[in-house]
Design an enzyme around this catalytic site. Structure first.
Site, mmCIF file in Angstrom:
data_model
loop_
_atom_site.group_PDB
_atom_site.id
_atom_site.type_symbol
_atom_site.label_atom_id
_atom_site.label_comp_id
_atom_site.label_asym_id
_atom_site.label_seq_id
_atom_site.Cartn_x
_atom_site.Cartn_y
_atom_site.Cartn_z
ATOM 1 N N THR A 188 0.856 -1.184 0.000
ATOM 2 C CA THR A 188 0.000 0.000 0.000
ATOM 3 C C THR A 188 0.886 1.226 0.000
ATOM 4 O OG1 THR A 188 -1.868 -0.957 1.142
ATOM 5 C CG2 THR A 188 -1.557 1.390 1.436
ATOM 6 N N ARG A 216 -15.185 -5.773 2.315
ATOM 7 C CA ARG A 216 -14.311 -5.308 3.404
ATOM 8 C C ARG A 216 -13.625 -4.005 2.987
ATOM 9 N NH1 ARG A 216 -8.567 -3.980 3.954
ATOM 10 N NH2 ARG A 216 -8.055 -4.233 6.137
ATOM 11 N N ASP A 219 -8.324 0.865 6.053
ATOM 12 C CA ASP A 219 -8.091 2.248 6.466
ATOM 13 C C ASP A 219 -7.793 3.174 5.301
ATOM 14 O OD1 ASP A 219 -5.712 0.721 6.083
ATOM 15 O OD2 ASP A 219 -4.552 2.382 6.918
HETATM 16 N N1 ASP Z 1 -3.795 -0.732 4.996
HETATM 17 C C1 ASP Z 1 -4.242 -1.612 3.955
HETATM 18 C C2 ASP Z 1 -5.576 -2.197 4.343
HETATM 19 O O1 ASP Z 1 -5.771 -2.585 5.482
HETATM 20 C C3 ASP Z 1 -3.288 -2.717 3.627
HETATM 21 C C4 ASP Z 1 -1.803 -2.437 3.600
HETATM 22 O O2 ASP Z 1 -1.356 -1.365 3.959
HETATM 23 O O3 ASP Z 1 -1.032 -3.305 3.184
HETATM 24 O O4 ASP Z 1 -6.406 -2.332 3.487
#
Ligand code: ASP
Length: 329
Positions: A188, A216, A219
């Protein structure tokens, strides 16, 4: 626990000669006067190792572009990269095989836009920007967001690649639903930039947890969780297990802690502490990382586990900075 500082908090961003009395009075409020902000050097930071993204953002800033354009164009590099398997094209799908993207963007005026569970569009961040700039809303979700994207001129693209399809087919053999984020590596991308006016903007874009339940949301598209900007103070972006970031409104928390006088490093550490110190926290099994930038150009990064990093570009050269972390055992 012994705290080691991998991140050097430096005031490199301040280049001009500034009256110490101006600084003293403004530092009390943790807000820089306009005269000081004008002397700040543009810079960009992002989560992880995405040097192509920071190079692109730097190019925008160096050509006199603003922070908002820099973060948008910076993270677009990762969205378009099919080998980055948790962002945009080539992002891993949900448990039903659909690639659903979450993204948000925020500018120096506190304006923001977000898309949630967006399908079939490579540049979720640009759709989020369109939401911010052309609608009276902040968030658009699912089919509504997709429809809005087409109406705004974005083209439909199949986001599953040969590689992610193969991995998904393999996963389906057991269909084990273990929404635990690995602690070593995520993709991400969260990015913060400060332009030559001293204005700060941020962007965050993700395909979220691999094989997540349909619907789903993590954040990354939630203003205040995956990203928050307060142009008087600074900005923060998050990566890792989104549920834990949402529960503590992590990015907003970091920025507010900076407003109360904490350095970006101290603020990131406090926000991680809020997660790991919860009763029965399962933090050993998930990762969360924050990066923050304040108006003085000082940065911070902190994570629960090792191997989190931040990429910084302030003069055309990318610097990879290993983040300090909580779990030393
Ligand atoms: N924060 C992202 C989520 O929970 C995933 C990630 O940062 O790898 O969707």
């Amino acid at each position: 626990m012994q705290r080691r500082k991998f991140i050097k908090n430096s005031a490199l961003g301040v280049t001009g000669i500034v009256s110490s009395s101006i600084l003293a009075s403004s530092e009390e409020k943790n807000i820089l006067p306009v005269s000081v902000i004008k002397s700040i050097k543009p810079m960009v930071v992002c989560t992880w190792h995405f040097q192509n993204a920071t190079s692109k953002a730097w190019e925008v800033l160096n050509n006199g572009g603003n922070a908002l354009d820099a973060v948008e164009q910076g993270v677009m590099v990762e969205e378009a990269d099919p080998t980055n398997e948790t962002v945009g094209l080539g992002g891993r799908p949900d448990r039903d095989g659909h690639v659903t993207l979450d993204a948000c963007i925020m500018n120096h005026e506190g304006k923001c836009g977000s898309v949630v569970a967006l399908q079939n569009i490579v540049h979720a961040i640009s759709v989020a920007r369109k939401v911010m700039e052309t609608t009276p809303h902040v968030m658009l979700a699912g089919l509504g967001a997709e429809q809005f994207a087409y109406e705004s001129g974005f083209k439909k693209t199949y986001l599953l690649t040969e590689s992610t399809k193969k991995q998904y087919d393999e996963w389906k053999k057991t269909s084990l639903y273990e929404p635990v984020i690995n602690i070593e590596n995520h993709d991400t991308i969260g990015m913060l930039a400060m332009d030559e006016n001293g204005d700060i903007a941020g962007a965050c874009t993700s395909s979220g947890l691999a094989y997540k339940m349909a619907g789903r949301v993590g954040d990354s598209p939630i203003i205040g969780s995956g990203l928050f900007i307060d142009n008087e103070i600074g900005g923060c972006v998050a990566t890792g297990l989104g549920e834990e970031v949402v529960k503590t409104v992590g990015s907003f928390l970091v920025v507010e802690l900076m407003r109360q006088g904490k350095t970006p490093q101290e603020a990131c550490e406090e926000a991680i502490n809020r997660i790991v110190n919860k009763p029965n926290s399962d933090y050993k099994n998930f990762q969360v990382g924050y990066i923050a930038l304040n108006k003085q150009g000082v940065t911070g990064a902190y994570a629960i586990h090792q191997y989190f990093s931040m990429t910084k570009n302030q003069d055309g050269t990318n610097e990879q900075i290993a983040s300090d972390y909580f779990n030393k055992i």
